[in-house]
Write a protein that holds these residues in place. Structure first.
Motif: not given
Length: 289
Positions: A152-153, A166-170, A206-207, A228-229
């Motif tokens: 979840a992000g 493209m989805t980027l979730r920081p 990132g997907t 990345s954790n």
């Protein structure tokens, strides 16, 4: 009595007006692209000098992308389900495919092709997995929701056209669930201690999905992700890639070649690979806006 007749007349008139009044078609903002597949294979031998074992196998799957797009709103949903088995003489039944992959992502446009977005994802499998080719007599190494991954992000989605997203979730939370007590051991899927049933991680996700039409009736769908954790060893990236080559023979017959690559330090410290090839019945749905 007059009042009752008057009220009845008003109700009838209202209903007639409502039936004549045009109703907006909200379904025109939805698009559904999907495929249902059933692949079969069989090999038989009789007095065959070259040797071999009789076997029969099957693989069933469903792959859907259900999107809603209207104005500045974008809502994308993915449903991927698959299961398959192969039965070989004197060896028994073995699992050849097992996947549950569900995700949803909502975005609000902030600029050209860019959306502020947030979403959820769930990945697991249907049935237990075992060492030595899923032999039920061997050691169990996986099961339904063991592992199961819930993400979840929030972040940003870039969608310039229907073929690329493209989805980027920081800021993305990732829970690993191990709900099978036989597998709740320290170190399994990153569990911290014996008896733990879940692991929490927080980091960057990132997907990307890219569809390519190679030629008439031949398409390639590429899906990739990276996580990345932040909380522990951010350099240990969780990487995955899925490629599906769909070669449509006619309206109902297709050939599918799939390739899956994955690396997850918490699962196994080596690159995982799975490849399938099949020819069978494929029912396609393509209902775009």
């Amino acid at each position: 009595m007059k009042n009752l007749l008057l009220a009845a007349g008003i109700v009838v008139a209202t209903m007639a007006y409502a039936q004549e009044k045009p109703v907006s078609d909200s379904t025109k903002n939805w698009s559904i692209v999907g495929q249902n597949t059933l692949m079969l294979n069989q090999t038989a031998f009789s007095n065959w000098v070259g040797g071999g074992a009789n076997n029969v196998g099957w693989l069933a799957g469903a792959n859907y992308r259900i999107n809603y797009e209207k104005g500045d709103n974008l809502w994308e949903n993915v449903v991927i389900l698959g299961y398959g088995q192969n039965n070989t003489e004197k060896i028994g039944t073995r699992k050849t495919q097992d996947i549950i992959n569900l995700s949803t992502n909502y975005g609000r446009k902030i600029s050209n092709h860019w959306y502020a977005s947030g979403g959820l994802g769930l990945q697991t499998q249907f049935a237990p997995g075992y060492e030595n080719g899923n032999d039920p007599k061997a050691t169990k190494i996986s099961n339904f929701m063991a592992p199961g991954y819930l993400t979840a992000g929030v972040g940003f989605t870039y969608k310039p056209n229907d073929n690329f997203t493209m989805t980027l979730r920081p800021a993305n939370a990732r829970w690993t669930f191990v709900l099978d007590k036989d597998l709740q051991h320290e170190g399994f899927f990153g569990l911290k201690k014996e008896g733990d049933s879940s692991l929490f991680q927080f980091g960057f996700l990132g997907t990307a999905v890219y569809n390519v039409k190679l030629m008439d009736n031949v398409t390639l769908t590429n899906s990739a992700s990276v996580f990345s954790n932040y909380l522990s060893h951010p350099e240990r990236l969780v990487l995955s890639y899925n490629g599906v080559l769909n070669m449509k023979i006619n309206k109902y017959i297709s050939s599918l070649i799939t390739l899956d690559l994955m690396y997850d330090h918490n699962q196994i410290k080596r690159t995982q690979l799975k490849q399938t090839l099949g020819v069978g019945i494929a029912y396609n749905i393509n209902s775009k806006m």
